[in-house]
Design an enzyme around this catalytic site. Structure first.
Site, PDB file in Angstrom:
ATOM      1  N   GLY A   1      -7.237  -7.461 -19.061  1.00  0.00           N
ATOM      2  CA  GLY A   1      -7.134  -8.255 -20.276  1.00  0.00           C
ATOM      3  C   GLY A   1      -7.013  -9.730 -19.980  1.00  0.00           C
ATOM      4  CB  CYS A   2      -5.865 -11.664 -17.132  1.00  0.00           C
ATOM      5  SG  CYS A   2      -4.161 -11.319 -17.552  1.00  0.00           S
ATOM      6  CD  GLU A   3     -11.655 -16.691 -19.419  1.00  0.00           C
ATOM      7  OE1 GLU A   3     -11.755 -17.816 -18.919  1.00  0.00           O
ATOM      8  OE2 GLU A   3     -11.682 -16.463 -20.634  1.00  0.00           O
ATOM      9  CB  SER A   4      -7.723 -15.742 -14.088  1.00  0.00           C
ATOM     10  OG  SER A   4      -8.182 -16.847 -14.802  1.00  0.00           O
TER      11      SER A   4
END
Length: 156
Positions: free
Chosen positions: A72-75
């Protein structure tokens, strides 16, 4: 998927590693709120967040596993929570500097706390008090929500 480490020897080592950092100890949530509210502008707040990220202790490479990765994190973000003597210690890392700083801000509020303290802590309100919520992109807000949810689910 587990982010919680409860084996006594491993959790003790991770708690000791987490305690080497000032995050959650000499830099806690109320001190960070005061520091951020004394900033005249967003650029100053941004610098503080970047500096916080540099204070995260390194996450041992053997803990950067698919099981410790936050989705769910872009990074890329890896997070583990160690339970040691009724308290929880959070270790995390990211390659993205601003994400690393945001994780550090979360750790300032939750490091070394009990289950009850972590579950009752109002993190959205905390980020409002830090005056950060207006400056987070939707993808960073979603990633931060995933990190916070993972921590809360780990301690239940």
């Amino acid at each position: 998927m587990t982010h919680l480490i409860t084996q006594p020897s491993a959790s003790g080592q991770l708690a000791a590693l987490a305690q080497q950092s000032p995050l959650g100890q000499t830099i806690n949530d109320s001190q960070l709120i005061t520091q951020m509210n004394n900033c005249p502008d967003w650029e100053s707040r941004y610098r503080i967040i970047m500096q916080l990220g540099k204070q995260l202790p390194p996450l041992p490479t053997e803990l950067r596993t698919p099981e410790s990765e936050i989705h769910g994190c872009e990074s890329d973000v890896w997070l583990v929570v160690a339970q040691y003597k009724e308290h929880y210690y959070i270790l995390a890392d990211s390659r993205a500097r601003i994400v690393k700083g945001l994780i550090a801000a979360v750790i300032c509020a939750l490091q070394g706390k009990s289950t009850e303290a972590i579950l009752s802590f109002d993190l959205p309100d905390y980020f409002r008090q830090l005056s950060l919520e207006k400056h987070l992109t939707p993808s960073r807000s979603n990633g931060l929500a995933s990190i916070i949810e993972t921590i809360k689910n780990s301690v239940q």
